[in-house]
Design an enzyme around this catalytic site. Sequence first.
Site, short mmCIF file in Angstrom:
data_model
loop_
_atom_site.label_atom_id
_atom_site.label_comp_id
_atom_site.label_asym_id
_atom_site.label_seq_id
_atom_site.Cartn_x
_atom_site.Cartn_y
_atom_site.Cartn_z
N VAL A 18 31.97 44.79 14.30
CA VAL A 18 31.89 43.39 14.75
C VAL A 18 31.15 42.54 13.72
O VAL A 18 31.61 41.46 13.35
CB VAL A 18 31.19 43.29 16.12
CG1 VAL A 18 31.04 41.83 16.53
CG2 VAL A 18 31.99 44.06 17.17
N ARG A 49 21.06 49.28 8.31
CA ARG A 49 20.26 50.50 8.23
C ARG A 49 20.21 51.04 6.82
O ARG A 49 19.17 51.51 6.36
CB ARG A 49 20.83 51.56 9.18
CG ARG A 49 20.63 51.26 10.65
CD ARG A 49 21.21 52.38 11.49
NE ARG A 49 21.04 52.12 12.92
CZ ARG A 49 21.51 52.91 13.87
NH1 ARG A 49 22.17 54.01 13.56
NH2 ARG A 49 21.33 52.60 15.15
N ARG A 50 21.37 51.00 6.13
CA ARG A 50 21.45 51.57 4.78
C ARG A 50 22.07 50.53 3.83
O ARG A 50 23.18 50.04 4.09
CB ARG A 50 22.28 52.86 4.78
CG ARG A 50 21.64 53.98 5.60
CD ARG A 50 22.46 55.26 5.51
NE ARG A 50 23.77 55.10 6.10
CZ ARG A 50 24.01 55.24 7.42
NH1 ARG A 50 23.02 55.51 8.25
NH2 ARG A 50 25.22 55.10 7.89
N LYS A 109 25.79 44.52 25.76
CA LYS A 109 25.93 44.68 27.21
C LYS A 109 24.94 45.68 27.78
O LYS A 109 24.42 45.50 28.89
CB LYS A 109 27.36 45.13 27.54
CG LYS A 109 27.80 46.37 26.78
CD LYS A 109 29.26 46.67 26.99
CE LYS A 109 29.73 47.76 26.05
NZ LYS A 109 29.88 47.28 24.66
N GLU A 133 28.45 35.83 25.44
CA GLU A 133 29.86 35.91 25.84
C GLU A 133 30.52 37.20 25.37
O GLU A 133 31.34 37.79 26.08
CB GLU A 133 30.63 34.71 25.28
CG GLU A 133 32.08 34.63 25.71
CD GLU A 133 32.24 34.37 27.20
OE1 GLU A 133 32.84 35.21 27.89
OE2 GLU A 133 31.75 33.32 27.67
N VAL A 136 30.88 41.03 27.33
CA VAL A 136 31.86 41.44 28.35
C VAL A 136 33.25 40.95 27.95
O VAL A 136 33.44 39.77 27.68
CB VAL A 136 31.52 40.87 29.74
CG1 VAL A 136 32.55 41.29 30.77
CG2 VAL A 136 30.13 41.32 30.18
N ILE A 140 37.86 37.43 25.49
CA ILE A 140 38.24 36.66 26.69
C ILE A 140 37.11 35.72 27.09
O ILE A 140 36.00 36.17 27.36
CB ILE A 140 38.57 37.61 27.86
CG1 ILE A 140 39.66 38.61 27.47
CG2 ILE A 140 39.01 36.81 29.08
CD1 ILE A 140 39.90 39.68 28.51
N GLU A 194 35.89 56.47 20.92
CA GLU A 194 34.93 57.04 19.98
C GLU A 194 35.06 58.56 19.96
O GLU A 194 35.67 59.18 20.84
CB GLU A 194 33.50 56.68 20.43
CG GLU A 194 33.23 55.19 20.52
CD GLU A 194 33.09 54.54 19.15
OE1 GLU A 194 32.94 55.28 18.15
OE2 GLU A 194 33.14 53.30 19.09
N LYS A 209 28.99 46.09 32.12
CA LYS A 209 29.69 44.80 32.19
C LYS A 209 29.76 44.28 33.62
O LYS A 209 29.61 43.08 33.86
CB LYS A 209 31.10 44.97 31.60
CG LYS A 209 31.09 45.29 30.11
CD LYS A 209 32.48 45.68 29.62
CE LYS A 209 32.46 46.00 28.14
NZ LYS A 209 33.79 46.48 27.65
#
Length: 435
Positions: A18, A49-50, A109, A133, A136, A140, A194, A209
């Site tokens: 993201v 972090r790195r 979240k 926003e 969740v 949307i 994942e 959520k």
Amino acid sequence: MSKAKPALRVALLGCGVVGSQVVRLLREQADDLAARVGAPLELAGVAVRRLGRKRDADVDPALLTTDAEALVTRDDVDIVVEVIGGIEPARSLILAAMAHGKSVVSANKALLAEDGATIHRAARENGTDLYFEASVAGAIPLLRPLRESLAGDRVRRVLGIVNGTTNYILDKMDSTGASFNDALEEAQALGYAEADPTADVEGFDAAAKAAILAGIAFHSRVTAADVHREGITEITAADVASAKGMGYVIKLLAICARSDDGRSVGVRVHPAMIPRSHPLAGVREAYNAVFVEAESAGRLMFYGAGAGGAPTASAVLGDIVAVARNRIAGTRGPEESTYADLKVHPMGDSVTRYHVSLDVADKPGVLARVAEIFASHDVSIQTVRQEGRGDDAQLVLVTHRASDAALSGTIKDLRDLNIVRAVASVMRVEGDDTP
């Protein structure tokens, strides 16, 4: 001619899926964003972090830092964007930013569902904004309509699909007949799940959520611990096929609803059968969709991409613009609203319909005995289907609306009957009252 306003400086925590898209959008849409805000938006720094890790976004190395606390407390930073997730260090960094007068945009979240009270209180005490926003349903627009557009209405219920991974898995099981494990492997191969899918398939993600949605919709404080949670790992291909044969599809739903007397709310996440005629039944693959039912507005549906770097970054940028406009105007966005202070009632008080599949002895009197057990708990049977298989039979019953406590008592007594070989599955049925 008006004097150009100074740039607003943005500190970004995290540059993963993201965060990298947030960097890209800030750069590519710089002119449009400046026009919408009324002042330029500049990236002040990116905490990672790195330092040497390869990133999706082309970030100026001079902007990268591993000292996140120093970044969020810098005097030249106006807005802090948190997309690292998890509880710590995200909570401490957000609190430090607010203590130094920075407004915060977050997609976290888990933190908001576990300890939103602390974050909201810090925003109020320090006079800063908190927008979330992106926490969740990805791209949307959902939280802002609930928090602002429907502020003059009374929300009765929120019902929806808020996890793309589980929706993809259940959709593949329905459309191809795949097993849960096969559908999960496909989701992982495509990047929808994942390597460790626990948070998604066990319902933790959706429960967080649901807590956020319920808190906003009902003006009450709701945490993830208040949410009844069940995942989809026990859903079998046979369950999906049985639902399909009856004209239903199985979805993992987040359900937030006022009690009939309006004095409490129920918040739950679990698999449920919904009619194929229901709009949520047509939500395919990794998409999300949420129904909101309000007294005056009626039934509203929000649909779109619920996850992914670019869709989630779109929601983040929308919040950045809102926060930036507020800072220029010297105003703040809406604070947390918990005036109603409705209690979250236990799962046993939740009322719905049920689909129960039993493996029973194939002999006279079995159905009558099973029906007696349902009747003893005031659970009314709507339909019954029986299929013989030698000495055994499968009995499938669909009930009228009953409390979860009554159904649990029914199932407990059924398991004690010697004519019941096994309770093969119990599935809630939702959505028959929503066109």
